[in-house]
Scaffold this motif. Structure first.
Motif, PDB file in Angstrom:
ATOM      1  N   ASP A 381       0.812  -1.218   0.000  1.00  0.00           N
ATOM      2  CA  ASP A 381       0.000   0.000   0.000  1.00  0.00           C
ATOM      3  C   ASP A 381       0.851   1.278   0.000  1.00  0.00           C
ATOM      4  N   ARG A 382       1.791   1.348  -0.898  1.00  0.00           N
ATOM      5  CA  ARG A 382       2.568   2.575  -1.087  1.00  0.00           C
ATOM      6  C   ARG A 382       2.117   3.210  -2.406  1.00  0.00           C
ATOM      7  N   GLY A 383       2.495   4.459  -2.589  1.00  0.00           N
ATOM      8  CA  GLY A 383       2.163   5.127  -3.844  1.00  0.00           C
ATOM      9  C   GLY A 383       3.380   5.869  -4.370  1.00  0.00           C
ATOM     10  N   ILE A 384       3.419   6.052  -5.678  1.00  0.00           N
ATOM     11  CA  ILE A 384       4.517   6.819  -6.281  1.00  0.00           C
ATOM     12  C   ILE A 384       3.967   8.156  -6.756  1.00  0.00           C
ATOM     13  N   ILE A 385       4.666   9.213  -6.396  1.00  0.00           N
ATOM     14  CA  ILE A 385       4.357  10.532  -6.950  1.00  0.00           C
ATOM     15  C   ILE A 385       5.462  10.809  -7.956  1.00  0.00           C
ATOM     16  N   CYS A 386       5.085  11.092  -9.189  1.00  0.00           N
ATOM     17  CA  CYS A 386       6.103  11.273 -10.219  1.00  0.00           C
ATOM     18  C   CYS A 386       6.013  12.700 -10.765  1.00  0.00           C
ATOM     19  N   LEU A 387       7.061  13.468 -10.507  1.00  0.00           N
ATOM     20  CA  LEU A 387       7.110  14.849 -11.025  1.00  0.00           C
ATOM     21  C   LEU A 387       7.849  14.784 -12.355  1.00  0.00           C
ATOM     22  N   VAL A 388       7.202  15.248 -13.406  1.00  0.00           N
ATOM     23  CA  VAL A 388       7.768  15.075 -14.741  1.00  0.00           C
ATOM     24  C   VAL A 388       8.165  16.409 -15.367  1.00  0.00           C
ATOM     25  N   GLY A 389       9.359  16.428 -15.905  1.00  0.00           N
ATOM     26  CA  GLY A 389       9.875  17.618 -16.571  1.00  0.00           C
ATOM     27  C   GLY A 389      11.361  17.407 -16.759  1.00  0.00           C
ATOM     28  N   ARG A 390      11.956  18.115 -17.702  1.00  0.00           N
ATOM     29  CA  ARG A 390      13.370  17.895 -17.978  1.00  0.00           C
ATOM     30  C   ARG A 390      14.264  18.621 -16.980  1.00  0.00           C
ATOM     31  N   THR A 415      13.793   8.767  -6.197  1.00  0.00           N
ATOM     32  CA  THR A 415      14.676   8.425  -7.315  1.00  0.00           C
ATOM     33  C   THR A 415      14.549   9.467  -8.415  1.00  0.00           C
ATOM     34  N   LEU A 416      15.628   9.563  -9.155  1.00  0.00           N
ATOM     35  CA  LEU A 416      15.649  10.444 -10.310  1.00  0.00           C
ATOM     36  C   LEU A 416      15.727   9.537 -11.526  1.00  0.00           C
ATOM     37  N   GLY A 417      14.743   9.642 -12.408  1.00  0.00           N
ATOM     38  CA  GLY A 417      14.718   8.768 -13.591  1.00  0.00           C
ATOM     39  C   GLY A 417      15.981   8.949 -14.405  1.00  0.00           C
ATOM     40  N   SER A 418      16.489   7.850 -14.957  1.00  0.00           N
ATOM     41  CA  SER A 418      17.754   7.942 -15.681  1.00  0.00           C
ATOM     42  C   SER A 418      17.591   8.756 -16.960  1.00  0.00           C
ATOM     43  N   SER A 419      16.349   8.908 -17.433  1.00  0.00           N
ATOM     44  CA  SER A 419      16.146   9.711 -18.637  1.00  0.00           C
ATOM     45  C   SER A 419      16.176  11.206 -18.284  1.00  0.00           C
ATOM     46  N   ASP A 420      16.373  11.518 -16.998  1.00  0.00           N
ATOM     47  CA  ASP A 420      16.418  12.897 -16.543  1.00  0.00           C
ATOM     48  C   ASP A 420      15.112  13.647 -16.816  1.00  0.00           C
ATOM     49  N   THR A 421      14.001  12.900 -16.811  1.00  0.00           N
ATOM     50  CA  THR A 421      12.730  13.594 -16.980  1.00  0.00           C
ATOM     51  C   THR A 421      11.790  13.360 -15.813  1.00  0.00           C
ATOM     52  N   ASN A 422      12.247  12.671 -14.768  1.00  0.00           N
ATOM     53  CA  ASN A 422      11.350  12.580 -13.622  1.00  0.00           C
ATOM     54  C   ASN A 422      12.059  12.537 -12.297  1.00  0.00           C
ATOM     55  N   LEU A 423      11.338  13.031 -11.307  1.00  0.00           N
ATOM     56  CA  LEU A 423      11.748  12.936  -9.918  1.00  0.00           C
ATOM     57  C   LEU A 423      10.604  12.188  -9.247  1.00  0.00           C
ATOM     58  N   SER A 424      10.888  10.986  -8.704  1.00  0.00           N
ATOM     59  CA  SER A 424       9.805  10.182  -8.145  1.00  0.00           C
ATOM     60  C   SER A 424       9.975   9.981  -6.659  1.00  0.00           C
ATOM     61  N   LEU A 425       8.856  10.033  -5.949  1.00  0.00           N
ATOM     62  CA  LEU A 425       8.863   9.887  -4.500  1.00  0.00           C
ATOM     63  C   LEU A 425       7.908   8.771  -4.130  1.00  0.00           C
ATOM     64  N   VAL A 426       8.313   7.908  -3.203  1.00  0.00           N
ATOM     65  CA  VAL A 426       7.392   6.869  -2.718  1.00  0.00           C
ATOM     66  C   VAL A 426       6.856   7.337  -1.368  1.00  0.00           C
ATOM     67  N   VAL A 427       5.527   7.340  -1.255  1.00  0.00           N
ATOM     68  CA  VAL A 427       4.868   7.809  -0.023  1.00  0.00           C
ATOM     69  C   VAL A 427       3.806   6.774   0.368  1.00  0.00           C
ATOM     70  N   PRO A 428       3.268   6.848   1.585  1.00  0.00           N
ATOM     71  CA  PRO A 428       2.183   5.919   1.922  1.00  0.00           C
ATOM     72  C   PRO A 428       1.022   6.091   0.951  1.00  0.00           C
ATOM     73  N   GLY A 429       0.380   4.968   0.582  1.00  0.00           N
ATOM     74  CA  GLY A 429      -0.693   5.013  -0.412  1.00  0.00           C
ATOM     75  C   GLY A 429      -1.775   6.026  -0.059  1.00  0.00           C
ATOM     76  N   GLY A 430      -2.079   6.142   1.221  1.00  0.00           N
ATOM     77  CA  GLY A 430      -3.141   7.063   1.649  1.00  0.00           C
ATOM     78  C   GLY A 430      -2.745   8.527   1.514  1.00  0.00           C
ATOM     79  N   ASP A 431      -1.469   8.803   1.248  1.00  0.00           N
ATOM     80  CA  ASP A 431      -1.004  10.198   1.197  1.00  0.00           C
ATOM     81  C   ASP A 431      -0.802  10.728  -0.217  1.00  0.00           C
ATOM     82  N   THR A 432      -1.064   9.912  -1.250  1.00  0.00           N
ATOM     83  CA  THR A 432      -0.729  10.390  -2.597  1.00  0.00           C
ATOM     84  C   THR A 432      -1.599  11.582  -3.008  1.00  0.00           C
ATOM     85  N   ALA A 433      -2.894  11.547  -2.643  1.00  0.00           N
ATOM     86  CA  ALA A 433      -3.763  12.660  -3.053  1.00  0.00           C
ATOM     87  C   ALA A 433      -3.337  13.952  -2.356  1.00  0.00           C
ATOM     88  N   THR A 434      -3.005  13.846  -1.066  1.00  0.00           N
ATOM     89  CA  THR A 434      -2.542  15.026  -0.323  1.00  0.00           C
ATOM     90  C   THR A 434      -1.254  15.556  -0.942  1.00  0.00           C
TER      91      THR A 434
END
Ligand code: ADP
Ligand code: ASP
Ligand code: MG
Length: 447
Positions: A381-390, A415-434
């Motif tokens: 029950d974790r969630g990924i928030i993915c911020l996308v941009g170069r 994590t920082l995507g190796s394509s240098d287009t995303n910054l991803s954060l893993v948070v508790p599943g219940g917190d992704t909307a917040t």
């Protein structure tokens, strides 16, 4: 030529099918191929039908099929006349009778294999495209209705088939011959194996069908018509204030789709990239809006949009044997490979490796195998928030703002995507909307 793909909500009833035919009519001089999903929520209903039939609840399955029948026949009556109506009703009825027989068989044996499930689900697109092609003919457009199973060739991974591109490209070029002034209509989502058994490309796969056909034919553009004004800064169902992003690179759109932006299926972008075919996402309910253009243009860096993916599991393997040892990571990945589970994010330290995967019943066996390599911890029950941009990391002020707004949200992994287009954060599943709300307010809402 151009490919125009319409999603379920765009073809939900007679009025919307007419709207879709009007839009296609404006592209006749560009030799259009129209790819459509099933009407409205038909595929969801077909899934419920397989589930009811598998439990032996034939009455429930029959009732759902009756609703599908009523809706499609009512749509035919509202959009067609004369011989066109009669022929279309005959065709729809033949499909619906076949579907009923198939489902009756499932109810009797109380078993629905993935192969049978694909056969059942394929009727949604077969029915919708029958109606669309008939409506186009009713309006005087020379129209050819294709059967995508003849040219989308796949392996036998039923419910999530892998496209065999060499065979598919040849078959598409033979079967689909777009012409100026004419309309070709094909089903999204469905394909078939080498021996002609029906397969599907996974839920939401019609977008992928569109770019597969577009790439095979060297389309000048693939348009994905849906129920929002394009790809937006985040899911407008979570943040009503989300706004349309005018343009994205293929990498950016690919990351967004992969990390949960349902507006395009994760595989959609791949076939378009090699030939540099622009993919434009537009709103059937608001055709004047320019939508989002996805192409290889290297425009601005910086944050473009935020996606989220729920139902994520973090698996951590701790082992002191990792220190100075080579081959350790590959042994870990081999376990995931063996169970055909794909790893999304990875973070390593000297004595542990954390990876994220989608929740799957195979976690128990995967854990058992990984325990041979070290101590294993599983967080569900974790969630990924993915911020996308170069080049997001290059802007340290941006990164500082991300963490400053998320002080209340526990961040488990970065994590920082190796394509240098995303910054991803893993948070508790219940917190992704917040988390999305806080980040969207910080970066996109006018002050
Ligand atoms: P279709 O039936 O046309 O394929 P989908 O329901 O698959 O449509 O995709 C459209 C939906 O995707 C939108 O209604 C929206 O709720 C959702 N969505 C998620 N993320 C985004 C995003 N970043 N931009 C636009 N829509 C998004
Ligand atoms: N009709 C299929 C689904 O609902 C495919 C699609 O709409 O893309 O998943
Ligand atoms: Mg979709």
């Amino acid at each position: 030529m151009i490919v125009l793909k319409f999603g379920g909500s765009s073809v939900r009833d007679a009025e919307w099918i007419d709207r879709v035919v009007s839009i296609a009519g404006t592209y006749l001089d560009r030799s259009p191929v129209l790819v459509s999903s099933a009407m409205g929520k038909t595929t969801d209903a077909l899934v419920r039908i397989t589930e009811a039939a598998e439990k032996g609840d034939h009455a429930a399955a029959r009732e759902e099929i009756a609703k599908i029948r009523v809706h499609h026949l009512a749509t035919a009556s509202a959009s067609l006349t004369g011989a066109n109506h009669a022929e279309t009703v005959a065709r729809l009825t033949a499909y619906l009778d076949d579907l009923s027989l198939l489902v009756q068989g499932v109810s009797l044996i109380r078993e629905c294999s993935p192969r049978t499930r694909d056969a059942v689900l394929s009727y949604g697109e077969l029915l919708s495209t029958t109606l669309i092609a008939a409506r186009a003919r009713e309006r005087g457009i020379p129209t050819t209705l294709l059967d995508s199973r003849e040219f989308i060739k796949t392996d036998e991974t039923f419910t999530n088939a892998t496209v065999l591109f060499a065979e598919t490209n040849d078959a598409v070029r033979r079967a689909v011959t777009p012409k100026r002034g004419e309309l070709f209509v094909a089903q999204g989502f469905i394909g078939s194996t080498g021996t002609g058994v029906t397969t599907t490309l996974g839920r939401g796969g019609s977008d992928y069908s569109a770019t597969i056909i577009g790439a095979a034919l060297g389309a000048s553009e693939v348009q994905i018509w849906t129920d929002v004004d394009g790809i937006m800064t985040t899911d407008p169902r979570i943040i009503p204030g989300a706004v349309t992003v005018a343009s994205l690179t293929y990498d950016e759109a690919g990351e967004l789709a992969y990390f949960g932006a349902k507006v395009v299926h994760p595989f959609t972008i791949h076939p378009a990239v090699e030939l540099g075919i622009p993919v434009v996402v537009k709103n059937t309910g608001n055709p004047e809006a320019p939508g989002t253009r996805v192409s290889d243009s290297t425009e601005t860096s910086g944050l473009k949009a935020i996606a989220r993916k729920n139902g994520v599991v973090v698996v951590t393997i701790h082992s002191s044997r990792m220190v100075n040892a080579y081959g350790f990571l590959s042994r870990i990945f081999r376990v995931f490979e063996q169970y055909r589970v794909s790893v999304d994010l990875v973070a390593t330290s000297e004595v542990s490796v954390s990876v994220t995967i989608e929740d799957t019943p195979r976690i128990a066996v995967i854990t058992r195998d990984l325990e041979r390599l070290g101590r294993v911890e599983v967080e569900r029950d974790r969630g990924i928030i993915c911020l996308v941009g170069r080049e997001l990391w290059k802007d340290s002020a941006f990164v500082a703002r991300v963490f400053a707004v998320l002080t209340e949200v526990p961040i488990r992994m970065i994590t920082l995507g190796s394509s240098d287009t995303n910054l991803s954060l893993v948070v508790p599943g219940g917190d992704t909307a917040t988390a999305i709300r806080l980040l969207h307010a910080e970066f996109f809402d006018p002050a």
